[in-house]
Design a protein around this motif. Structure first.
Motif, PDB file in Angstrom:
ATOM      1  N   HIS A  51     -10.715  -1.323   4.252  1.00 22.58           N
ATOM      2  CA  HIS A  51     -10.113  -2.339   3.375  1.00 22.58           C
ATOM      3  C   HIS A  51      -9.207  -1.673   2.352  1.00 22.58           C
ATOM      4  N   SER A  52      -8.390  -2.517   1.707  1.00 23.08           N
ATOM      5  CA  SER A  52      -7.659  -2.080   0.504  1.00 23.08           C
ATOM      6  C   SER A  52      -8.438  -2.544  -0.718  1.00 23.08           C
ATOM      7  N   TYR A  53      -8.419  -1.763  -1.781  1.00 24.11           N
ATOM      8  CA  TYR A  53      -9.180  -2.101  -2.980  1.00 24.11           C
ATOM      9  C   TYR A  53      -8.276  -2.112  -4.203  1.00 24.11           C
ATOM     10  N   PRO A  54      -8.636  -2.881  -5.226  1.00 25.49           N
ATOM     11  CA  PRO A  54      -7.883  -2.810  -6.483  1.00 25.49           C
ATOM     12  C   PRO A  54      -8.063  -1.438  -7.133  1.00 25.49           C
ATOM     13  N   ALA A  98     -10.924   3.962   4.849  1.00 29.10           N
ATOM     14  CA  ALA A  98      -9.785   4.214   5.747  1.00 29.10           C
ATOM     15  C   ALA A  98      -8.904   2.975   5.728  1.00 29.10           C
ATOM     16  N   THR A  99      -7.853   3.025   4.944  1.00 29.05           N
ATOM     17  CA  THR A  99      -6.990   1.864   4.740  1.00 29.05           C
ATOM     18  C   THR A  99      -6.219   1.531   6.014  1.00 29.05           C
ATOM     19  N   PRO A 100      -6.199   0.258   6.417  1.00 29.75           N
ATOM     20  CA  PRO A 100      -5.432  -0.109   7.616  1.00 29.75           C
ATOM     21  C   PRO A 100      -3.977   0.321   7.490  1.00 29.75           C
ATOM     22  N   LYS A 119      -4.845  14.120  -6.549  1.00 34.09           N
ATOM     23  CA  LYS A 119      -4.479  14.106  -7.967  1.00 34.09           C
ATOM     24  C   LYS A 119      -5.147  12.934  -8.696  1.00 34.09           C
ATOM     25  N   GLU A 120      -5.291  11.809  -8.002  1.00 27.79           N
ATOM     26  CA  GLU A 120      -5.967  10.657  -8.624  1.00 27.79           C
ATOM     27  C   GLU A 120      -7.433  10.999  -8.892  1.00 27.79           C
ATOM     28  N   TYR A 121      -8.054  11.697  -7.950  1.00 26.92           N
ATOM     29  CA  TYR A 121      -9.470  12.041  -8.118  1.00 26.92           C
ATOM     30  C   TYR A 121      -9.669  12.889  -9.375  1.00 26.92           C
ATOM     31  N   PRO A 158       0.821  -1.211   0.000  1.00 30.32           N
ATOM     32  CA  PRO A 158       0.000   0.000   0.000  1.00 30.32           C
ATOM     33  C   PRO A 158       0.856   1.262   0.000  1.00 30.32           C
ATOM     34  N   GLY A 159       0.233   2.400  -0.284  1.00 23.90           N
ATOM     35  CA  GLY A 159       0.895   3.688  -0.062  1.00 23.90           C
ATOM     36  C   GLY A 159       1.297   4.408  -1.323  1.00 23.90           C
ATOM     37  N   GLY A 160       1.538   5.703  -1.146  1.00 20.65           N
ATOM     38  CA  GLY A 160       1.764   6.614  -2.244  1.00 20.65           C
ATOM     39  C   GLY A 160       3.079   6.404  -2.981  1.00 20.65           C
ATOM     40  N   LEU A 161       4.135   6.053  -2.242  1.00 20.24           N
ATOM     41  CA  LEU A 161       5.445   5.921  -2.871  1.00 20.24           C
ATOM     42  C   LEU A 161       5.427   4.828  -3.936  1.00 20.24           C
ATOM     43  N   VAL A 162       4.859   3.692  -3.560  1.00 17.58           N
ATOM     44  CA  VAL A 162       4.812   2.558  -4.488  1.00 17.58           C
ATOM     45  C   VAL A 162       3.960   2.904  -5.701  1.00 17.58           C
ATOM     46  N   THR A 163       2.807   3.544  -5.456  1.00 19.69           N
ATOM     47  CA  THR A 163       1.922   3.930  -6.556  1.00 19.69           C
ATOM     48  C   THR A 163       2.700   4.759  -7.577  1.00 19.69           C
ATOM     49  N   ALA A 164       3.480   5.711  -7.097  1.00 15.96           N
ATOM     50  CA  ALA A 164       4.183   6.620  -7.995  1.00 15.96           C
ATOM     51  C   ALA A 164       5.350   5.931  -8.701  1.00 15.96           C
ATOM     52  N   ASP A 173      12.282  13.096  -0.607  1.00 11.24           N
ATOM     53  CA  ASP A 173      11.507  13.143   0.631  1.00 11.24           C
ATOM     54  C   ASP A 173      10.018  13.169   0.276  1.00 11.24           C
ATOM     55  N   HIS A 174       9.303  12.092   0.555  1.00  9.48           N
ATOM     56  CA  HIS A 174       7.877  12.034   0.200  1.00  9.48           C
ATOM     57  C   HIS A 174       7.011  12.776   1.205  1.00  9.48           C
ATOM     58  N   ILE A 175       7.568  13.054   2.375  1.00 10.10           N
ATOM     59  CA  ILE A 175       6.772  13.697   3.431  1.00 10.10           C
ATOM     60  C   ILE A 175       7.332  15.111   3.645  1.00 10.10           C
ATOM     61  N   ASP A 196       0.441  16.991   4.977  1.00  5.47           N
ATOM     62  CA  ASP A 196       0.661  15.892   4.034  1.00  5.47           C
ATOM     63  C   ASP A 196       1.717  16.336   3.026  1.00  5.47           C
ATOM     64  N   GLY A 197       2.710  15.483   2.796  1.00  5.48           N
ATOM     65  CA  GLY A 197       3.786  15.858   1.872  1.00  5.48           C
ATOM     66  C   GLY A 197       3.214  16.301   0.536  1.00  5.48           C
ATOM     67  N   MET A 198       2.405  15.424  -0.087  1.00  2.30           N
ATOM     68  CA  MET A 198       1.736  15.773  -1.342  1.00  2.30           C
ATOM     69  C   MET A 198       0.238  15.500  -1.235  1.00  2.30           C
ATOM     70  N   ASN A 199      -0.142  14.251  -1.138  1.00  2.00           N
ATOM     71  CA  ASN A 199      -1.477  13.655  -1.201  1.00  2.00           C
ATOM     72  C   ASN A 199      -1.825  13.321  -2.644  1.00  2.00           C
ATOM     73  N   LEU A 200      -1.569  12.061  -2.977  1.00  2.00           N
ATOM     74  CA  LEU A 200      -1.834  11.595  -4.338  1.00  2.00           C
ATOM     75  C   LEU A 200      -3.309  11.376  -4.590  1.00  2.00           C
ATOM     76  N   THR A 210      -2.456  12.171  10.496  1.00  2.00           N
ATOM     77  CA  THR A 210      -2.122  13.354   9.688  1.00  2.00           C
ATOM     78  C   THR A 210      -3.222  13.689   8.675  1.00  2.00           C
ATOM     79  N   LYS A 211      -4.112  12.751   8.401  1.00  2.00           N
ATOM     80  CA  LYS A 211      -5.039  12.899   7.263  1.00  2.00           C
ATOM     81  C   LYS A 211      -6.289  13.712   7.600  1.00  2.00           C
ATOM     82  N   GLY A 212      -6.474  14.082   8.849  1.00  4.59           N
ATOM     83  CA  GLY A 212      -7.607  14.952   9.220  1.00  4.59           C
ATOM     84  C   GLY A 212      -8.957  14.266   9.097  1.00  4.59           C
TER      85      GLY A 212
HETATM   86  P1  ADQ Z   1       0.606   8.353   1.744  1.00  6.61           P
HETATM   87  O1  ADQ Z   1       0.624   9.002   3.093  1.00  6.61           O
HETATM   88  O2  ADQ Z   1       0.430   6.883   1.735  1.00  6.61           O
HETATM   89  O3  ADQ Z   1       1.906   8.713   0.889  1.00  6.61           O
HETATM   90  P2  ADQ Z   1      -1.113   9.390  -0.510  1.00  6.61           P
HETATM   91  O4  ADQ Z   1      -0.229  10.314  -1.246  1.00  6.61           O
HETATM   92  O5  ADQ Z   1      -2.522   9.850  -0.407  1.00  6.61           O
HETATM   93  O6  ADQ Z   1      -0.631   9.105   0.967  1.00  6.61           O
HETATM   94  O7  ADQ Z   1      -1.100   7.997  -1.237  1.00  6.61           O
HETATM   95  C1  ADQ Z   1      -1.936   6.935  -0.858  1.00  6.61           C
HETATM   96  C2  ADQ Z   1      -2.046   5.948  -2.018  1.00  6.61           C
HETATM   97  O8  ADQ Z   1      -2.679   4.749  -1.561  1.00  6.61           O
HETATM   98  C3  ADQ Z   1      -2.892   6.495  -3.156  1.00  6.61           C
HETATM   99  O9  ADQ Z   1      -2.344   6.055  -4.365  1.00  6.61           O
HETATM  100  C4  ADQ Z   1      -4.269   5.865  -2.910  1.00  6.61           C
HETATM  101  O10 ADQ Z   1      -5.066   5.693  -4.049  1.00  6.61           O
HETATM  102  C5  ADQ Z   1      -3.866   4.525  -2.335  1.00  6.61           C
HETATM  103  N1  ADQ Z   1      -4.926   4.038  -1.430  1.00  6.61           N
HETATM  104  C6  ADQ Z   1      -5.418   4.655  -0.334  1.00  6.61           C
HETATM  105  N2  ADQ Z   1      -6.377   3.918   0.233  1.00  6.61           N
HETATM  106  C7  ADQ Z   1      -6.506   2.812  -0.527  1.00  6.61           C
HETATM  107  C8  ADQ Z   1      -7.341   1.648  -0.454  1.00  6.61           C
HETATM  108  N3  ADQ Z   1      -8.239   1.492   0.518  1.00  6.61           N
HETATM  109  N4  ADQ Z   1      -7.191   0.721  -1.401  1.00  6.61           N
HETATM  110  C9  ADQ Z   1      -6.276   0.873  -2.381  1.00  6.61           C
HETATM  111  N5  ADQ Z   1      -5.454   1.934  -2.507  1.00  6.61           N
HETATM  112  C10 ADQ Z   1      -5.565   2.889  -1.580  1.00  6.61           C
HETATM  113  C11 ADQ Z   1       3.166   9.333   1.167  1.00  6.61           C
HETATM  114  C12 ADQ Z   1       3.065  10.770   1.686  1.00  6.61           C
HETATM  115  C13 ADQ Z   1       2.200  11.604   0.753  1.00  6.61           C
HETATM  116  C14 ADQ Z   1       2.771  11.552  -0.677  1.00  6.61           C
HETATM  117  C15 ADQ Z   1       3.055  10.125  -1.100  1.00  6.61           C
HETATM  118  C16 ADQ Z   1       3.827  10.080  -2.414  1.00  6.61           C
HETATM  119  O11 ADQ Z   1       2.513  10.774   3.012  1.00  6.61           O
HETATM  120  O12 ADQ Z   1       2.136  12.954   1.203  1.00  6.61           O
HETATM  121  O13 ADQ Z   1       1.830  12.106  -1.561  1.00  6.61           O
HETATM  122  O14 ADQ Z   1       3.819   9.420  -0.128  1.00  6.61           O
HETATM  123  O15 ADQ Z   1       4.952  10.889  -2.363  1.00  6.61           O
END
Ligand code: ADQ
Length: 498
Positions: free
Chosen positions: A352-355, A311-313, A383-385, A35-41, A165-167, A376-380, A281-283
């Motif tokens: 849950h996490s979703y595809p 709210a992803t675990p 941008k995804e929305y 999970p998480g933003g770094l891997v997505t990017a 630095d992602h954060i 939040d460093g960025m909040n992907l 941190t997500k408010g």
């Molecule tokens: P995160 O704190 O993890 O990232 P975010 O940037 O919002 O936050 O990325 C979360 C990613 O997880 C998004 O791609 C989102 O779609 C995905 N995701 C969230 N909930 C999900 C779910 N239930 N099922 C599947 N996917 C889910 C950290 C920093 C951020 C920064 C990123 C990238 O905290 O500020 O934007 O790294 O640099």
């Protein structure tokens, strides 16, 4: 099967590999996307490069054998149960994370956590040193690996080293609380180039070097004492794979699923959506409070309006995260107990996490996306929305305390600490005429499409190649300055019940 090659021209080091190997009780092994933003990017960037990725595979004990997945050579680093508790849950997520996010919860300082952090960073540095080809480019990621640049430079002075630095990087007044502040700065100064989400983060880093190390600095440059090296620190904001995600969102199945989601929610007039890792941190609490008050005041009411909160675990063994989960679930229970009707809950809470397809469908189904972090460093997600809204529908409520807001300032801005202001932004997002909302969405989409993750990676790698000089490409692509937040707050639209 691992590839035949033994060294790579591009090596990524990040705490986690992009996929986890999960061993079930019956011994079967499953590969699951982490999970998480770094891997997505980074996943979409790595598909274009023939590189290696060094990271933890998500299970304690000896590292599994290296393996290949999706054209990337994956090299696991082993973490013992104590490493996970001290380096990852402790120093990374209970010391650095709170300090780097405005101390929303207090940070814990433990010397044995610091020992583990050094030990694990050294392990990462050694793994990278063994995989990097002569003169390779090494791209280190995030707050868990801040000592790797200097450790790697000692092992492999021939490679080019970048760190991103992602954060946020905190103001020196907060950073200075860290007992190991000098070592962390010296660790980072092993890099040739340091990338940050916002200019303010890069400036905070340079200022910390000046004040805490007495380093000589000039604009975005830090001179490393006792050497001829100069390190550059600059903002290169991360983004999403616009084309890939938009293509996914346009698939007929995803669009049909989006309509189905709305239907299964009773076709509300207004569907609000929150998608976050369950992190303080997500408010999320502030968002629920604002929503609850709007229900109390009768300005929103189900079944016309409903909120889906995904709210992803996350980090469930760290105390502050367990407490937060309890608070959020209690609040959701209270709101639903008070305001839901049979078949029409006020809040749909999904832990849950979703595809990706399901996430894209959810984004398309939502009339209002609530992105309300306290920091939040960025909040992907923001941008995804907008990437998924190729129909120009929907509205984005966006906190000024996200990196994303510095690029997406046409969004409905909010200060999540100001509950009245947050309520107004939510109501405004609902009541703004569709034509104006479309115009706003078009502007937001243009920004993300022009500055997608491929461009981010290209800019980063160009900056790393030319550091400490600025590359020419980057001067063209700098983010526009954000407007004054006070000015944005000072022009409220009329508040009208939906
Ligand atoms: P995160 O704190 O993890 O990232 P975010 O940037 O919002 O936050 O990325 C979360 C990613 O997880 C998004 O791609 C989102 O779609 C995905 N995701 C969230 N909930 C999900 C779910 N239930 N099922 C599947 N996917 C889910 C950290 C920093 C951020 C920064 C990123 C990238 O905290 O500020 O934007 O790294 O640099």
């Amino acid at each position: 099967m691992p590839s035949e090659r033994s060294t790579y021209d591009l090596v990524i080091a990040a705490n986690r590999l992009p996929v986890d190997r999960v061993t079930a009780d019956d011994g079967t092994v499953e590969i699951r996307r982490s999970p998480g933003g770094l891997v997505t990017a980074m996943e979409s960037v790595m598909r274009d490069h023939d590189g290696a990725w060094v990271g933890w595979a998500g299970e304690t004990g000896d590292a599994p054998e290296p393996f290949d997945d999706g054209g990337i050579h994956l090299h696991p680093v082993g973490l013992s149960a104590e490493d996970v508790a001290f380096y990852y849950e402790g120093f990374s997520n209970d010391t650095l994370w709170p300090i780097y996010h405005d101390v929303i919860v207090p940070a814990s300082f433990h010397r044995d956590w610091w020992q583990a952090y050094q030990r694990v960073n050294q392990r990462f540095a050694e793994a990278v040193a063994a995989l990097a080809a002569p003169g390779a480019t090494v791209w280190v990621h995030d707050y868990q690996l801040q000592l790797v640049p200097a450790m790697l430079r000692r092992l492999r002075p021939d490679v080019r080293i970048g760190w991103f630095d992602h954060i946020p990087f905190p103001p020196v007044e907060l950073f200075a609380q860290l007992p190991w502040r000098s070592q962390l700065l010296e660790g980072l100064l092993g890099a040739d180039f340091l990338g940050f989400q916002r200019q303010a983060d890069a400036r905070n880093f340079v200022r910390a070097c000046r004040q805490l190390l007495q380093a000589r600095t000039k604009r975005d440059l830090v001179h490393v004492e006792g050497s001829s090296r100069t390190v550059r620190a600059a903002a290169i904001p991360i983004s999403v794979d616009f084309k890939g995600l938009e293509r996914l969102a346009k698939q007929p199945e995803v669009m049909a699923r989006s309509a189905q989601i709305r239907e299964s929610l009773g076709n509300p007039k207004v569907l609000m959506l929150g998608v976050d890792r369950l992190d303080y941190t997500k408010g999320i609490r502030h968002r629920l409070k604002a929503y609850e008050e709007l229900l109390v005041e009768g300005r929103f009411s189900p079944p016309d309006v409903t909120l889906v909160q995904v709210a992803t675990p996350s980090r469930e063994r760290v105390g502050a995260y367990r407490t937060l989960r309890g608070e959020i679930e209690q609040t959701v229970g209270r709101i639903n107990g008070e305001y839901s009707r049979i078949g029409a809950p006020a809040v749909h809470y999904l832990h849950h996490s979703y595809p990706r397809e399901e996430m894209a469908a959810l984004f398309q189904a939502a009339d209002v996306m609530l992105v309300t972090p306290l920091r939040d460093g960025m909040n992907l997600v923001a941008k995804e929305y907008v990437t998924c809204r190729h129909d120009l529908g929907g509205a984005l409520v966006l906190s000024e305390f996200t990196g994303a807001w510095h690029e997406l300032h046409q969004a409905f801005a909010c200060n999540p600490h100001d509950i009245e202001g947050l309520k107004q932004a939510m109501v405004r997002a609902v009541n703004t005429p569709a034509k104006d909302r479309q115009r706003i969405m078009q502007a937001l989409r243009r920004r993300v499409s022009d500055h997608d993750v491929q461009r981010w990676a290209a800019r980063y790698l160009a900056a790393l190649r030319s550091a400490p000089e600025r590359p020419r490409l980057e001067q063209v692509a700098d983010a526009p300055a954000a407007p004054d937040p006070q000015a944005a707050e000072a022009s409220p639209d009329p508040v009208v019940a939906p």
